[in-house]
Motif scaffolding. Sequence first.
Motif, mmCIF file in Angstrom:
data_model
loop_
_atom_site.group_PDB
_atom_site.id
_atom_site.type_symbol
_atom_site.label_atom_id
_atom_site.label_comp_id
_atom_site.label_asym_id
_atom_site.label_seq_id
_atom_site.Cartn_x
_atom_site.Cartn_y
_atom_site.Cartn_z
ATOM 1 N N GLY A 197 0.814 -1.221 0.000
ATOM 2 C CA GLY A 197 0.000 0.000 0.000
ATOM 3 C C GLY A 197 0.842 1.263 0.000
ATOM 4 N N LEU A 198 0.256 2.342 0.530
ATOM 5 C CA LEU A 198 0.882 3.673 0.425
ATOM 6 C C LEU A 198 1.709 4.022 1.672
ATOM 7 N N HIS A 199 2.455 5.124 1.571
ATOM 8 C CA HIS A 199 3.207 5.702 2.699
ATOM 9 C C HIS A 199 4.177 4.711 3.322
ATOM 10 N N THR A 200 4.820 3.920 2.490
ATOM 11 C CA THR A 200 5.692 2.856 2.991
ATOM 12 C C THR A 200 6.839 3.404 3.841
ATOM 13 N N HIS A 201 7.445 4.514 3.402
ATOM 14 C CA HIS A 201 8.643 5.011 4.096
ATOM 15 C C HIS A 201 8.278 5.588 5.469
ATOM 16 N N ARG A 202 7.188 6.323 5.523
ATOM 17 C CA ARG A 202 6.741 6.861 6.821
ATOM 18 C C ARG A 202 6.429 5.706 7.773
ATOM 19 N N ARG A 203 5.763 4.680 7.248
ATOM 20 C CA ARG A 203 5.388 3.546 8.103
ATOM 21 C C ARG A 203 6.628 2.785 8.577
ATOM 22 N N ALA A 204 7.613 2.621 7.701
ATOM 23 C CA ALA A 204 8.834 1.900 8.103
ATOM 24 C C ALA A 204 9.567 2.673 9.199
ATOM 25 N N ILE A 205 9.624 4.005 9.074
ATOM 26 C CA ILE A 205 10.292 4.835 10.092
ATOM 27 C C ILE A 205 9.508 4.766 11.407
ATOM 28 N N GLU A 206 8.193 4.900 11.311
ATOM 29 C CA GLU A 206 7.357 4.888 12.529
ATOM 30 C C GLU A 206 7.430 3.553 13.262
ATOM 31 N N MET A 207 7.614 2.478 12.519
ATOM 32 C CA MET A 207 7.711 1.152 13.143
ATOM 33 C C MET A 207 9.081 0.901 13.751
ATOM 34 N N GLY A 208 10.028 1.806 13.478
ATOM 35 C CA GLY A 208 11.370 1.619 14.007
ATOM 36 C C GLY A 208 12.198 0.616 13.227
ATOM 37 N N CYS A 209 11.828 0.378 11.965
ATOM 38 C CA CYS A 209 12.606 -0.559 11.137
ATOM 39 C C CYS A 209 14.051 -0.085 11.031
ATOM 40 N N ARG A 210 14.978 -1.005 11.124
ATOM 41 C CA ARG A 210 16.399 -0.672 10.915
ATOM 42 C C ARG A 210 16.771 -0.794 9.443
ATOM 43 N N PHE A 211 15.943 -1.537 8.706
ATOM 44 C CA PHE A 211 16.190 -1.737 7.280
ATOM 45 C C PHE A 211 14.884 -1.579 6.513
ATOM 46 N N SER A 212 15.010 -1.076 5.311
ATOM 47 C CA SER A 212 13.873 -1.067 4.393
ATOM 48 C C SER A 212 14.410 -1.431 3.015
ATOM 49 N N GLY A 213 13.649 -1.147 1.978
ATOM 50 C CA GLY A 213 14.161 -1.512 0.660
ATOM 51 C C GLY A 213 13.073 -1.480 -0.382
ATOM 52 N N ALA A 214 13.276 -2.277 -1.415
ATOM 53 C CA ALA A 214 12.344 -2.296 -2.540
ATOM 54 C C ALA A 214 12.211 -3.727 -3.044
ATOM 55 N N THR A 215 11.080 -3.989 -3.686
ATOM 56 C CA THR A 215 10.767 -5.336 -4.156
ATOM 57 C C THR A 215 10.218 -5.285 -5.573
ATOM 58 N N VAL A 216 10.759 -6.122 -6.447
ATOM 59 C CA VAL A 216 10.154 -6.350 -7.762
ATOM 60 C C VAL A 216 9.425 -7.685 -7.679
ATOM 61 N N HIS A 217 8.164 -7.671 -8.093
ATOM 62 C CA HIS A 217 7.383 -8.914 -7.974
ATOM 63 C C HIS A 217 6.426 -9.088 -9.139
ATOM 64 N N GLN A 218 6.033 -10.339 -9.339
ATOM 65 C CA GLN A 218 4.957 -10.629 -10.288
ATOM 66 C C GLN A 218 3.668 -10.116 -9.665
ATOM 67 N N VAL A 219 2.798 -9.572 -10.487
ATOM 68 C CA VAL A 219 1.537 -9.047 -9.962
ATOM 69 C C VAL A 219 0.484 -10.160 -9.945
ATOM 70 N N THR A 220 -0.177 -10.271 -8.793
ATOM 71 C CA THR A 220 -1.329 -11.159 -8.661
ATOM 72 C C THR A 220 -2.520 -10.299 -8.231
ATOM 73 N N ALA A 221 -3.670 -10.927 -8.086
ATOM 74 C CA ALA A 221 -4.879 -10.148 -7.796
ATOM 75 C C ALA A 221 -4.767 -9.404 -6.466
ATOM 76 N N GLU A 222 -3.961 -9.906 -5.540
ATOM 77 C CA GLU A 222 -3.821 -9.251 -4.242
ATOM 78 C C GLU A 222 -2.819 -8.092 -4.357
ATOM 79 N N LEU A 223 -3.186 -6.932 -3.808
ATOM 80 C CA LEU A 223 -2.357 -5.722 -3.950
ATOM 81 C C LEU A 223 -0.966 -5.915 -3.340
ATOM 82 N N ASP A 224 0.068 -5.542 -4.109
ATOM 83 C CA ASP A 224 1.458 -5.583 -3.636
ATOM 84 C C ASP A 224 1.822 -6.951 -3.057
#
Length: 193
Positions: A122-149
């Motif tokens: 979904g949206l606002h991934t970077h804000r959510r990762a910071i708010e959760m206190g994640c030490r790592f984040s990143g990016a993902t390339v994936h095949q698209v299926t009916a379920e979002l992301d």
Amino acid sequence: MKKIVILISGGGSNMAAIVRAAQREGWRERHGAAVAAVISNRADAGGLAFAREHRIATEVLDHKQFASREAFDAELASVVDRHQPALVVLAGFMRILTAGFVQRYEGRLLNIHPSLLPAFPGLHTHRRAIEMGCRFSGATVHQVTAELDFGPILEQAVVPVLPDDTPESLAARVLTQEHLIYPRAIARLLATA
Ligand code: GAR
């Protein structure tokens, strides 16, 4: 020729990275593949100018002109199908696609998402990762299926989340990695297809 159609909504920096990689790595000669078209749902998408400068066909299909998501996706599919693409690449395409559209291109529809999926769809991934206190984040390339992301993961890149990061500074660090992994994932698919 294996045609690649890229769908964008904004700046199109991932699309530009793919186009540049295709030129630099000679995808036409090596894989018989070329970026055939860039389609945007917004006329003001910055990436359209880059595509035109690189003599790639562009099309704009404004979703606001359609009464329903289904009607938009049906027209989008007919525009995409004109190019008979081997791959349909979502690159910052900020529309949720209907199950019908996803099924039509199943197995040849890719997306990039600015988080380490399955975390933070979904949206606002970077804000959510910071708010959760994640030490790592990143990016993902994936095949698209009916379920979002969701859907089988093809490539990921990890970046640190730094103590003074803002959503913007983290987004910029992640985006740099997106520009590496999206072309890499596509080239690998082309090489094995
Ligand atoms: C990228 O960070 C991409 O991962 C993200 O939008 C940005 C587009 O940048 N996509 C999503 O959030 C999709 N859910 P770009 O237009 O410069 O490639």
